[in-house]
Design an enzyme around this catalytic site. Structure first.
Site, PDB file in Angstrom:
ATOM      1  CG  ASP A   1      49.806  50.471  60.117  1.00  0.00           C
ATOM      2  OD1 ASP A   1      51.154  50.703  59.895  1.00  0.00           O
ATOM      3  OD2 ASP A   1      49.309  49.399  59.806  1.00  0.00           O
TER       4      ASP A   1
ATOM      5  NE  ARG B   1      40.152  44.743  61.862  1.00  0.00           N
ATOM      6  CZ  ARG B   1      41.180  44.619  62.914  1.00  0.00           C
ATOM      7  NH1 ARG B   1      40.702  43.995  63.982  1.00  0.00           N
ATOM      8  NH2 ARG B   1      42.220  45.332  63.060  1.00  0.00           N
TER       9      ARG B   1
ATOM     10  CG  ASP C   1      41.705  44.567  58.671  1.00  0.00           C
ATOM     11  OD1 ASP C   1      40.717  43.845  58.564  1.00  0.00           O
ATOM     12  OD2 ASP C   1      42.479  44.725  59.605  1.00  0.00           O
TER      13      ASP C   1
ATOM     14  CB  SER D   1      51.118  43.032  61.350  1.00  0.00           C
ATOM     15  OG  SER D   1      49.945  43.468  61.682  1.00  0.00           O
TER      16      SER D   1
HETATM   17  N1  ARG Z   1      44.382  37.952  56.828  1.00  0.00           N
HETATM   18  C1  ARG Z   1      43.640  38.156  57.835  1.00  0.00           C
HETATM   19  C2  ARG Z   1      42.361  39.071  57.383  1.00  0.00           C
HETATM   20  O1  ARG Z   1      42.326  39.712  56.517  1.00  0.00           O
HETATM   21  C3  ARG Z   1      44.265  39.002  59.186  1.00  0.00           C
HETATM   22  C4  ARG Z   1      44.800  40.129  58.855  1.00  0.00           C
HETATM   23  C5  ARG Z   1      45.292  40.802  60.064  1.00  0.00           C
HETATM   24  N2  ARG Z   1      46.288  40.327  60.809  1.00  0.00           N
HETATM   25  C6  ARG Z   1      47.289  40.797  61.310  1.00  0.00           C
HETATM   26  N3  ARG Z   1      48.102  40.179  61.878  1.00  0.00           N
HETATM   27  N4  ARG Z   1      47.410  42.249  61.344  1.00  0.00           N
HETATM   28  O2  ARG Z   1      41.497  38.640  57.918  1.00  0.00           O
END
Ligand code: ARG
Length: 396
Positions: free
Chosen positions: A17, A97, A126, A175
Site C-alpha cells: 500500500d 498507530r 488505521d 497483510s
Molecule cells: N484489526 C487490527 C486493528 O485494526 C489489525 C489491523 C492491521 N493488521 C494487519 N495485518 N494489517 O487493530
C-alpha cells in the site's frame, strides 16, 4: 511571490500500500517531493532494511526513526497497567498507530512539508487512528489508497506497471503487521471464515500441540509494569523480547477472532502475542491480590473504556487522561512477583507474592482462631434479607 513546494511526508512501512502511494502522490497529488518515514516500533530488521532499499528507489528522501523504547515505555506500559484488551485480545497494533502518526507530523515540521500522507484503505481502522493525530496539525492530509478507491488487485497491477518490486503476490496476499508486542495477520485466504489458517502464517509461536517442555518462570512487577524475569532486572523492551522468545517456544499467545472494526465491519484477525499474554495474565493476578474488590470492579469498567479509546486511536481524548490518572493511582501498589508455568500454549499463574497484598494466610486459615467465627452469625442473619422479603410477597 512565495512558491511553496508540494512536499509530502508519508508514513511508510515498505509494504504494498505505502509503496504504491509514492508514485501516486506524484502523479495524482502533484507532489514534487515525497519523503518517506518508517517508524521502528519493533518490526523485523529485515523489513526495515527492505523499506529502506525500496524507499531509496522510490522516494526523494527516507528516514527510519527508532521509537522502540518510547513505544514500550510510553504506550505499552500504560496499556499493561490498563490490561488493554479489546474484545478479548490484547491490543498491540492499534496502540502503535498514534505514535507513528506523531513521528510523521514531527518529521513534516522538520522537513517544512505541506502535507502528511498515509497508505490506509477506507475499510480499516488505521485511517482513523492516523488522522486523529494528523487532523490536529496544520498539514493537508493525503490518503491515496482510500481516495482513489483502489482494490488490492488494482494496486498490485499498478505496482507491477511502475516496476515496484512488491513483497506481495496474487497468490498469498496476507497483510501482516508486526511490532514489539504483537504480530497481526489478515486478508488473503483468511477472509474466508471457513479457512483454517495454514501453519505457515505463524512466525512467533510454535504450534502449541508441538511445543516441548514445561517451564516455570518468575516475573517481577513494580508499579504495575514488569521489571524483571527470573530474578534478573530488565528494561521493558528487552523483557518483552525475551518473553516473546520464551512464550513463543511454548506456543503461547495465538488468537484467531472476529473483531468489530470502528466503522462497524466485522473482520477476521489473527494475532500472535506471547509476551503480552504472559505479562497481562500475571498483571491481572497481581491486581487481584493487591486491589480491593471495589477498586477491581471499577477498574474493569475503566480498563474496558481505556481499551476502546485506544482501539479507536483516541489517545488525545481528555477522558483518556482521566482514566490514566485513575489507573496510575491503582498501580502504585501493583508490585510483586508472579510465578507462571508455561506449557503447551498456556501461561498459568502457579504462585504469587506482593508486599502490599490484601491477604492474610492467618485470617483465612481454617486452623486459626484470631477471627472468631461466631462474629459472622449476626452478619449472616442480614445476608439475603431483601430477597427473603421479596419472596414473601411473591408467595403470598
Ligand atoms: N484489526 C487490527 C486493528 O485494526 C489489525 C489491523 C492491521 N493488521 C494487519 N495485518 N494489517 O487493530
Amino acid at each position: 511571490m512565495v512558491i511553496t513546494m508540494r512536499k509530502a511526508v508519508l508514513a511508510y512501512s515498505g509494504g504494498l500500500d505505502t509503496s504504491v502511494c509514492i508514485p501516486l502522490l506524484r502523479e495524482k497529488y502533484a507532489c514534487e517531493e515525497v519523503i518517506t518515514v518508517t517508524v521502528d516500533v519493533g518490526q523485523p530488521a529485515s523489513d526495515l532494511r527492505k523499506a529502506e532499499l525500496r524507499a531509496a528507489k522510490l522516494s526523494d528522501k527516507h528516514r527510519t526513526i527508532d521509537a522502540k523504547e518510547e513505544f514500550v515505555e510510553k504506550y505499552l506500559f500504560p496499556l499493561i497497567k490498563a490490561n488493554g484488551n479489546y474484545e478479548g485480545y490484547t491490543l498491540g497494533h492499534a496502540i502503535a498507530r498514534p505514535l507513528i502518526a506523531r513521528k510523521v507530523v514531527e518529521a513534516a515540521h522538520q522537513e517544512r512539508a505541506s502535507a502528511v500522507a498515509h497508505g490506509c484503505t477506507g475499510k480499516g481502522n488505521d485511517q482513523l487512528r492516523f488522522e486523529a493525530v494528523f487532523r490536529a496539525s496544520k498539514f493537508s492530509i493525503h490518503a491515496p489508497m482510500r481516495e482513489l478507491n483502489m482494490t488490492r488487485s488494482e494496486e498490485i497491477e499498478y505496482a507491477i506497471e511502475r516496476g515496484i518490486d512488491v513483497p506481495i503476490t496474487f497468490d498469498k496476499p496476507y497483510s501482516i503487521d508486526e511490532n514489539v508486542w504483537s504480530r497481526s495477520i489478515e486478508g488473503g485466504r483468511l477472509e474466508d471464515l471457513t479457512c483454517i489458517p495454514p501453519a505457515d502464517i505463524y512466525k512467533w509461536t510454535t504450534d502449541p500441540s508441538k511445543a516441548n517442555g514445561d517451564e516455570l518462570i518468575t516475573l517481577e512487577f513494580k508499579g504495575g509494569v514488569p521489571v524483571g524475569l527470573n530474578e534478573r532486572t530488565f528494561g521493558g523492551l528487552e523483557l518483552i523480547q525475551k518473553l516473546n522468545d520464551l512464550g513463543g517456544k511454548h506456543g503461547i499467545g495465538r488468537t484467531d477472532m472476529i473483531e468489530d472494526r470502528v466503522l462497524g465491519l466485522k473482520a477476521r484477525e489473527i494475532y500472535e502475542h506471547p509476551a503480552a499474554t504472559i505479562i497481562m495474565t500475571a498483571h491481572q493476578d497481581l491486581e487481584a491480590l493487591v486491589l480491593t474488590q471495589k477498586e477491581r470492579k471499577v477498574k474493569a469498567l475503566i480498563d474496558s473504556t481505556w481499551a476502546e479509546l485506544a482501539y479507536e486511536g483516541l489517545l488525545d481524548e481528555p477522558l483518556m487522561l482521566a482514566l490514566d490518572a485513575f489507573i496510575d493511582k491503582t498501580q502504585e501498589r501493583v508490585t510483586g512477583t508472579v510465578t507462571m508455568r508455561l506449557y503447551k500454549g498456556t501461561a498459568t499463574v502457579v504462585a504469587r507474592s506482593a508486599p502490599q497484598a490484601l491477604y492474610s494466610e492467618e485470617l483465612v486459615s481454617f486452623n486459626d482462631k484470631s477471627l472468631d467465627q461466631r462474629d459472622a452469625e449476626g452478619f449472616s442473619k442480614y445476608h439475603g434479607f431483601q430477597s427473603r422479603m421479596y419472596n414473601r410477597f411473591v408467595r403470598e
